[in-house]
Design a protein around this motif. Sequence first.
Motif, PDB file in Angstrom:
ATOM      1  N   TRP A  87       0.841  -1.204   0.000  1.00  0.00           N
ATOM      2  CA  TRP A  87       0.000   0.000   0.000  1.00  0.00           C
ATOM      3  C   TRP A  87       0.875   1.253   0.000  1.00  0.00           C
ATOM      4  O   TRP A  87       0.600   2.203  -0.742  1.00  0.00           O
ATOM      5  CB  TRP A  87      -0.932   0.012   1.215  1.00  0.00           C
ATOM      6  CG  TRP A  87      -1.769   1.257   1.271  1.00  0.00           C
ATOM      7  CD1 TRP A  87      -3.007   1.437   0.718  1.00  0.00           C
ATOM      8  CD2 TRP A  87      -1.412   2.523   1.847  1.00  0.00           C
ATOM      9  NE1 TRP A  87      -3.440   2.732   0.927  1.00  0.00           N
ATOM     10  CE2 TRP A  87      -2.490   3.414   1.619  1.00  0.00           C
ATOM     11  CE3 TRP A  87      -0.299   2.984   2.543  1.00  0.00           C
ATOM     12  CZ2 TRP A  87      -2.474   4.734   2.061  1.00  0.00           C
ATOM     13  CZ3 TRP A  87      -0.274   4.305   2.992  1.00  0.00           C
ATOM     14  CH2 TRP A  87      -1.351   5.171   2.744  1.00  0.00           C
ATOM     15  N   TYR A 119      -4.758 -10.670   2.079  1.00  0.00           N
ATOM     16  CA  TYR A 119      -6.124 -10.145   2.157  1.00  0.00           C
ATOM     17  C   TYR A 119      -6.419  -9.612   3.559  1.00  0.00           C
ATOM     18  O   TYR A 119      -7.119  -8.603   3.723  1.00  0.00           O
ATOM     19  CB  TYR A 119      -7.136 -11.220   1.761  1.00  0.00           C
ATOM     20  CG  TYR A 119      -8.513 -10.653   1.545  1.00  0.00           C
ATOM     21  CD1 TYR A 119      -8.853 -10.044   0.341  1.00  0.00           C
ATOM     22  CD2 TYR A 119      -9.471 -10.687   2.559  1.00  0.00           C
ATOM     23  CE1 TYR A 119     -10.113  -9.491   0.149  1.00  0.00           C
ATOM     24  CE2 TYR A 119     -10.724 -10.142   2.374  1.00  0.00           C
ATOM     25  CZ  TYR A 119     -11.039  -9.535   1.166  1.00  0.00           C
ATOM     26  OH  TYR A 119     -12.276  -8.979   0.987  1.00  0.00           O
ATOM     27  N   LEU A 122      -5.310  -6.236   3.649  1.00  0.00           N
ATOM     28  CA  LEU A 122      -6.298  -5.346   3.021  1.00  0.00           C
ATOM     29  C   LEU A 122      -7.406  -4.990   4.006  1.00  0.00           C
ATOM     30  O   LEU A 122      -7.878  -3.853   4.049  1.00  0.00           O
ATOM     31  CB  LEU A 122      -6.907  -6.009   1.777  1.00  0.00           C
ATOM     32  CG  LEU A 122      -6.012  -6.318   0.582  1.00  0.00           C
ATOM     33  CD1 LEU A 122      -6.871  -6.750  -0.616  1.00  0.00           C
ATOM     34  CD2 LEU A 122      -5.128  -5.157   0.205  1.00  0.00           C
ATOM     35  N   LEU A 126      -8.446  -1.266   5.191  1.00  0.00           N
ATOM     36  CA  LEU A 126      -9.822  -0.788   5.113  1.00  0.00           C
ATOM     37  C   LEU A 126     -10.257  -0.215   6.468  1.00  0.00           C
ATOM     38  O   LEU A 126     -10.846   0.866   6.539  1.00  0.00           O
ATOM     39  CB  LEU A 126     -10.738  -1.937   4.693  1.00  0.00           C
ATOM     40  CG  LEU A 126     -12.223  -1.610   4.526  1.00  0.00           C
ATOM     41  CD1 LEU A 126     -12.447  -0.649   3.365  1.00  0.00           C
ATOM     42  CD2 LEU A 126     -13.037  -2.891   4.327  1.00  0.00           C
ATOM     43  N   ILE A 134     -12.034  -3.068  -0.768  1.00  0.00           N
ATOM     44  CA  ILE A 134     -11.017  -4.080  -1.065  1.00  0.00           C
ATOM     45  C   ILE A 134     -11.627  -5.182  -1.919  1.00  0.00           C
ATOM     46  O   ILE A 134     -12.847  -5.384  -1.933  1.00  0.00           O
ATOM     47  CB  ILE A 134     -10.399  -4.673   0.210  1.00  0.00           C
ATOM     48  CG1 ILE A 134     -11.457  -5.342   1.089  1.00  0.00           C
ATOM     49  CG2 ILE A 134      -9.657  -3.592   1.003  1.00  0.00           C
ATOM     50  CD1 ILE A 134     -10.904  -6.042   2.333  1.00  0.00           C
TER      51      ILE A 134
END
Length: 293
Positions: A87, A119, A122, A126, A134
């Motif tokens: 990110w 994930y 992610l 979020l 996502i």
Amino acid sequence: MNITLNNGVTMPALGLGVFQSAPEQTTAAVEAALAAGYRHIDTAAAYGNEREVGEGIRRSGVDRSDVFIETKVWVSDYGYDQTLHAWEKAAGKLGVGHLDLFILHQPAPDRFEKTIAAYKALETLLADGRVRAIGVSNFMPHHLTDLIAETGIVPAVNQIELHPYFTQPDVQAIDAEHGILTQAWSPIGGITFYPGWGEDRRNVMADPVIAAVAGAHGKTPAQVMLRWHLQQGRSAIPKSTNPARIAENFDVFNFELSAGDLAALDALDAGVRNGPDPDEAREERFAMAIPEA
């Protein structure tokens, strides 16, 4: 035309894709797209042009808050801490403080434990507000089932190869079952020119059925295919670096395909994948390091 994702975030249904757009062409393509009315740009770490996408957005004069930016984590950055850092690399190259949609580029089935960890990163991004939604890309039904069983947040988007010659109804069905938006890459069949996956393939753009529908509406085959996606509730991200073609691809909101038109395009599905098989283990993918911002 906007679509509301399963977490309430709204996303423009039609976006500009920049896969295979050379960095030196990407900035101008993004500028042209935003001038034509696009407000959604899709890129990826693996494309090597996130920096140029960010520059195109800044040069356009369109406010950052009005542009929906989507990008992807490459498999060599899978893993919890690695994906958090992915990110930072993406946001740094794009020159933004948050991403609107951040998705995993491949399921990487041979190292799925790293996919799960990625994930979960992610999900953290979020929760922190560093991303607004996502999702995943190239996930088949069994990948989605396994991911959902191991994580807490259902993906908002699943970006897959999808055009009239390859419609993946099984993936679309499981996406719909879970409230996941199906997003089409290669939405007008550009994958027929994908390098390295064989030469014997038909050009969707030259299909006579699509040409007949296009002629009846006074539109191009590309416009008909994009309208087909939109009317069936999908997102589409056509790629072009040609300003005239970019504008043409966005000119799809002033006509409507009939039920017969939609059925005619649906009937073209040959069930043959032209891009990479998401279940194929390819070690070389993990050797491609994504540069720092």
